[in-house]
Design an enzyme around this catalytic site. Structure first.
Site, short mmCIF file in Angstrom:
data_model
loop_
_atom_site.label_atom_id
_atom_site.label_comp_id
_atom_site.label_asym_id
_atom_site.label_seq_id
_atom_site.Cartn_x
_atom_site.Cartn_y
_atom_site.Cartn_z
N LYS A 63 0.80 -1.22 0.00
CA LYS A 63 0.00 0.00 0.00
C LYS A 63 0.84 1.28 0.00
O LYS A 63 0.37 2.33 -0.45
CB LYS A 63 -0.93 0.01 1.21
CG LYS A 63 -2.07 -0.99 1.16
CD LYS A 63 -3.15 -0.56 0.19
CE LYS A 63 -4.40 -1.43 0.33
NZ LYS A 63 -5.49 -0.98 -0.56
N SER A 313 1.19 -9.70 -0.50
CA SER A 313 0.89 -8.28 -0.46
C SER A 313 1.23 -7.58 0.85
O SER A 313 1.35 -6.35 0.88
CB SER A 313 -0.59 -8.04 -0.79
OG SER A 313 -1.43 -8.73 0.12
#
Length: 337
Positions: A63, A313
């Site tokens: 992110k 991720s």
């Protein structure tokens, strides 16, 4: 669903130009995360598997790429107004860290059941955290009200062109390193990482199959992909907290439909087993959302051949969650050398 935003008409070349620009902005700011392999995983799957370790990214997840790319593009007057966002954790931390780096005041709307480690890290980076009950309030509406009241600039967690292009740099890095992949497996919540990755892949190696993976309990993106109509889910009770988004976005939905080859779902048990495998076999701490691609491989939801890329991720997970996952989970053999 009627889609009115102009981004849906952008050609692939324009989106990819955005990924290239993001790569330049992130140079020296984001970590170029490693690509790791496991002989045990290769043997189990019957293919060559390459893991892109975004759990080693700044703030512990991919992110940071999207948040920094978007916020670094704000003008001086916009930065002075401050930024607001909403997130269950990883985007919250990324926005807060970017705000600290760029001198931008940040306010983050977070569910009161978000992982403690993510809430504490967000506040630790200097953000003002506004908690809400996800059973009673809508995070987007709450952020919008704060935006209207204070004049903040909204940086949403996935449905933003600069966020999407920033996330696409992870896939760009793995292709720059490996030159070719037959498959790329990408976790999917709101679709920012998946759509950004698909943009990069289809420009750099069109023959590569891009597969999105999400939990069975939060299967809105898979249903949307296969039906061609935007589907929603409300507060899904999945252990993969990073995928508890209500739906794909107005921008990410058409991008996923256009550039992703398929979507699959995995069970909660498969997600837990993937986290265990990565911990015991490879000594990697990967949060449940980050382990979705490995879960799809180990549970045989996908039977790939050739070289397979998997984006891990993120790695932000409460100690209590990790203990629960690892309890009574003994590895079947010694860790490989």
């Amino acid at each position: 669903m009627a889609l009115t935003n102009s981004y849906t008409t952008w050609p692939l070349s324009r989106w990819f130009k955005g990924v290239l620009s993001a790569e330049k902005r992130l140079s020296g700011q984001a970590n170029v995360t490693p690509v790791l392999t496991s002989r045990m995983l290769d043997h189990t799957i019957g293919a060559s598997v390459c893991l892109k370790c975004e759990n080693f990214q700044r703030a512990g997840a991919f992110k940071f790429r999207g948040a920094f790319n978007a916020m670094s593009r704000l003008t001086a007057p916009q930065r002075k107004k401050g930024v607001v966002t909403y997130s269950s954790g990883n985007h919250a931390q990324a926005v807060a860290l970017t705000g600290a780096l760029l001198g931008i005041k940040t306010t983050v709307v977070m569910p009161d059941d978000a992982p403690k480690i993510k809430r504490e890290a967000t506040a630790g980076y200097g953000a003002s955290v506004v908690e809400y009950d996800p059973r009673k309030a809508d995070r987007g509406a709450l952020a919008a009200s704060l935006q209207e009241k204070h004049g903040y600039i909204l940086i949403p967690p996935y449905d933003h062109p600069d966020v999407i292009c920033g996330q696409g740099t992870s896939a760009m890095e793995i292709f720059t390193s490996l030159k070719h992949l037959d498959w790329l497996l990408v976790p999917c919540g709101g679709g920012g990482l998946l759509s950004g990755s698909a943009i990069a892949v289809k420009k750099m190696d069109p023959s590569c199959r891009v597969i999105g993976v999400e939990p069975e309990l939060a299967d809105d993106a898979t249903r949307s992909f296969h039906s061609g109509k935007l589907q929603t889910v409300k507060n899904p009770p999945t252990i993969a907290d990073g995928t508890r988004t209500p739906s794909l976005g107005r921008i990410t939905f058409p991008l996923v439909c256009r550039y992703v080859d398929d979507m699959v779902t995995v069970s909660e048990a498969a997600i837990v087993e993937a986290v265990r495998f990565l911990f015991f076999r490879m000594k990697l701490v990967v949060e449940p959302s980050g382990a979705l691609g490995v879960a799809a491989l180990l549970s045989k939801k996908i039977l790939p051949q050739g070289r397979v890329g998997v984006i891990l991720s993120g790695g932000n997970m409460d100690a209590s969650t990790l203990r629960t996952i690892l309890d009574d989970a003994s590895p079947k053999a010694e860790t490989e050398s």
